[in-house]
Scaffold this active site. Structure first.
Site, mmCIF file in Angstrom:
data_model
loop_
_atom_site.group_PDB
_atom_site.id
_atom_site.type_symbol
_atom_site.label_atom_id
_atom_site.label_comp_id
_atom_site.label_asym_id
_atom_site.label_seq_id
_atom_site.Cartn_x
_atom_site.Cartn_y
_atom_site.Cartn_z
ATOM 1 C CB SER A 108 6.591 -5.088 1.150
ATOM 2 O OG SER A 108 7.890 -4.954 0.609
ATOM 3 C CG ASP B 17 6.526 -2.702 -6.430
ATOM 4 O OD1 ASP B 17 7.660 -2.278 -5.945
ATOM 5 O OD2 ASP B 17 5.715 -3.421 -5.648
ATOM 6 C CG HIS C 57 6.812 -1.358 -2.753
ATOM 7 N ND1 HIS C 57 6.729 -2.679 -2.979
ATOM 8 C CD2 HIS C 57 6.939 -1.142 -1.623
ATOM 9 C CE1 HIS C 57 6.944 -3.167 -2.070
ATOM 10 N NE2 HIS C 57 7.315 -2.444 -0.967
#
Length: 702
Positions: free
Chosen positions: A554, A639, A674
């Site tokens: 991320s 995501d 995610h």
């Protein structure tokens, strides 16, 4: 912005097999340009078209990349299986959590061998009572490739359960209500909801949040059991796009708190939990860059705030006198100590704080004003407060662990100061902490700042530069990467790897200033800190450039992209999970879920100074013709935090630009978001894949 179609170079998503050489070529993306002009800067984005997931060629391309990744990793299948079996072999597959007491019930979860998800249970009266299964996640997940449980809130009388589920990875949840007495589900279901929910004391009413088109929780509704969700009452509509809504119930059960927060500003509203039909009252109106949160104890509200206190201070005020003029200081601001969390019991106040990078627990006896700290023996550890559901309790429960000490649940008597170990997570497969060494060392950053690094490795390690190493980093949002225990990592450590965590600026590891010095126009400190950590590991003989791998996800994937652009020769292999690499384009698009709220994290590129600064480090914008390390990049098609196209575009540009023959892989989970795979076994298979990539690239698959 306007779309300019320049040329179509190749067919999207093709995998070319040469019969003569049996060479597998990677997919090559179409080059359809998107031209963007701002501040006299013209950017041409040749892979903008990958944003359109409704275009069949986009899905074809992602699948082709997946096929290429599988082909290039096919020779590691046996290694992946071996790693997977090692990791499964360390966990107790059939296990039980430590029960948490709530009223007359003891709540816990258990896992069963072969099942992907937990089973939620309770017992009434004592731990010897008959078990009642209240929710089996495995049943809910049946038929879905992805499953995640969102809210799980039992009503105050323990009769009803409100829970929510996401079966796509998009973090959009549907709420269901179950009658725990009859076992039936209510007819109503509430869609498009977020993570938080709070029951009122009438056991018939709860509050929940819903999402806007950008997946921002922007409305708070009140629901009453048995009624159609269409009849739910709108309680608050947050019109400022920078603010998210969450709702929670105080430990005392007296209040419901509505929190409105942006990246740097917050506002709390409160409501008596036995008066759910009344409006919420503003505690203190929002002020830019002032954050605070509330806890309730007896006749007081406790306020954890950063107003004139960068590391936060603790105040309190009578329930009926909430103006700042009445606030009293409980814990003064300390520029060296960060106050992170407050747990308010009936007779005790517990504060979790961070001192020199390590967490400590401060206990106040409210009857006699005595203060003491809970001490820990290891020089490197982390601790979390958990399972403290009872307001009228003298027991504090916390989770203690370190890089070599497995997760350990303790009950601490706040009066006698006795500590009882309730459960230490069993690590099977012959794990012995005595075989390993952990330590904290300090690298010197570019500007002279000392940056901590946490390490674990096998005892007897020789610092001769021959050891493989994995350096992990994150460094954003003030989030600390604490040295917690993971049994998985020992599949690398047992093969000679040094596992290291760089506690770089942008995170909160050394307090709020550490965070402030790694954001906005100081963001590059995050990257140079990480590079300094890598150089220190090499200079001190822990590893070498041809044995060092790095990983982050991320915002940590942004870190991976930035440092590989800046110093690619330092690293042999890189894993970037769902990386936030297309920073400039994303922050110029306010329709995306996190863009507006994150102007205070990265800066608003509609302002010239932020535009040029973000452009100067954005990984996608700074790919250039040079050699890059071996790279494994992951994405999630659903995501909502880092859109799949960011890693997809980045890989496409790297393929077209880089000058080396090192391996570059893109692996997109076509049915998740995610966090990747949701089931515990599926997750371990993903970890095994990652580790096989590292071992293959650094140790030649050994």
């Amino acid at each position: 912005m306007r779309l300019l179609i320049l040329s179509l170079l190749v067919l999207t998503g093709s995998l070319i097999m040469s019969c003569q050489s049996e060479k597998i070529d990677p997919p090559i993306a179409e080059r359809i340009a998107h031209r963007d002009t701002m501040f006299n800067d013209v950017r041409v984005d040749y892979y903008y078209w990958l944003r359109d997931r409704n275009n069949p060629k986009v899905i074809e391309y992602l699948k082709a990349e997946n096929a290429y990744t599988e082909a290039m990793m096919a020779h590691t299948k046996s290694l992946q299986e071996k790693l997977y079996r090692e990791m499964v072999g360390r966990i107790k597959e059939t296990d039980l959590s430590v029960p948490v007491k709530k009223g007359d019930y003891f709540y816990y979860t258990r896992t069963e061998k072969g099942l992907q998800y937990p089973i939620h249970c309770r017992k009434k009266g004592s731990l010897e009572a008959e078990e009642e299964v209240i929710l089996d996640e495995n049943e809910l997940a049946r038929g879905h490739k992805y499953f995640n449980l969102g809210v799980f809130e039992v009503s105050p009388n323990h009769r009803f359960l409100a829970f929510s589920v996401d079966t796509t990875g998009s973090e959009t949840y549907t709420i269901y209500i179950k009658d725990l007495k009859t076992g039936r589900l209510f007819e109503e279901k509430i869609e498009n909801t977020y993570y938080t929910l709070a029951w009122a004391n009438d056991n018939q009413t709860f509050f929940y949040t819903v999402l806007d088109a950008a997946k921002r929780p922007f409305k708070l509704f009140r629901h009453q059991l048995g009624r159609d969700a269409k009849e739910d009452v709108l309680v608050h509509h947050e019109t400022d796009d920078k603010f998210f809504i969450t709702v929670r119930r105080s430990k005392s059960g007296k209040f419901i708190f509505l929190n409105l927060s942006s990246q740097v500003t917050s506002e709390e509203r409160f409501l008596k939990a036995d008066q759910p039909l009344k409006p919420f009252k503003v505690f203190q109106p929002r002020q830019y860059k002032v954050e605070y949160s509330l806890a309730h104890q007896g006749d007081y509200f406790y306020i954890l705030t950063n107003q004139d206190a960068i590391n936060f201070k603790l105040m309190r005020t009578p329930l009926n006198k909430i103006k700042p003029a009445y606030w009293q200081e409980v814990i003064a601001h300390d520029p060296q100590v960060m106050l992170e969390q407050v747990e308010a019991f009936k007779d005790y106040l517990v504060v979790l704080l961070r001192d020199n990078g390590l967490k400590r627990i401060r206990v106040s006896d409210m009857k006699n004003n005595e203060i003491h700290f809970i001490e820990f023996e290891e020089p490197l550890y982390t601790v979390y407060l958990t399972g403290n559901a009872e307001y009228n309790s003298r027991t504090l429960r916390f989770n203690y662990q370190s890089l070599i000490t497995p997760s350990s649940i303790y009950d601490y008597n706040l009066q006698t100061r006795e500590r009882i170990l309730k459960k230490k997570k069993e690590v099977l497969g012959g794990y012995d902490p005595a075989n390993y060494q952990m330590e904290r060392i300090w690298a010197t950053a570019k500007d002279g700042v000392k940056v901590p690094i946490s390490l674990v490795y096998k005892k007897g390690l020789k610092k001769d530069g021959t050891n493989p190493a994995l350096l992990y980093g994150y460094g954003s949002y003030g989030i600390s990467r604490d040295p917690y225990f993971s049994s998985n990592i020992f599949s690398l450590v047992d093969r000679g790897f040094v596992y290291a965590i760089g506690h770089i600026r942008g995170g909160g590891d050394l307090g709020r200033r550490w965070y402030e010095d790694g954001k906005l126009l100081k963001k590059k400190n995050t990257f140079t800190d990480f590079i300094a950590c890598a150089e220190h590991l090499i200079n001190e003989g822990y590893t070498s450039e041809d044995k060092l791998s790095i990983a982050g996800g991320s915002a940590g994937g942004l870190l991976m992209g930035a440092v590989t652009n800046m110093r690619p020769e330092l690293f042999k292999a890189v894993i970037a999970h769902v990386p936030f690499v297309d920073v400039l384009n994303t922050m110029l698009d306010p329709t995306l879920p996190l863009t507006v709220i994150e102007y205070d994290e990265w800066g608003n590129p509609n302002e010239e100074k932020y535009y040029w600064y973000i452009k100067s480090y954005s990984p996608y914008d700074n790919v250039r013709a040079q050699n890059y390390p071996n790279m494994l990049v992951t994405a999630g098609l659903n995501d909502p935090r880092v859109s799949y196209w960011e890693p997809a575009k980045w890989v496409a540009k790297l393929r077209a630009t880089k000058t080396d023959d090192n391996l570059l892989l893109l692996k997109t989970n076509m049915g998740a978001g995610h966090s990747g795979a949701s089931g515990r076994y599926d997750y371990l298979k993903e970890v095994a894949f990652d580790y096989a990539f590292l071992i293959d690239r650094i140790l030649d698959g050994k």
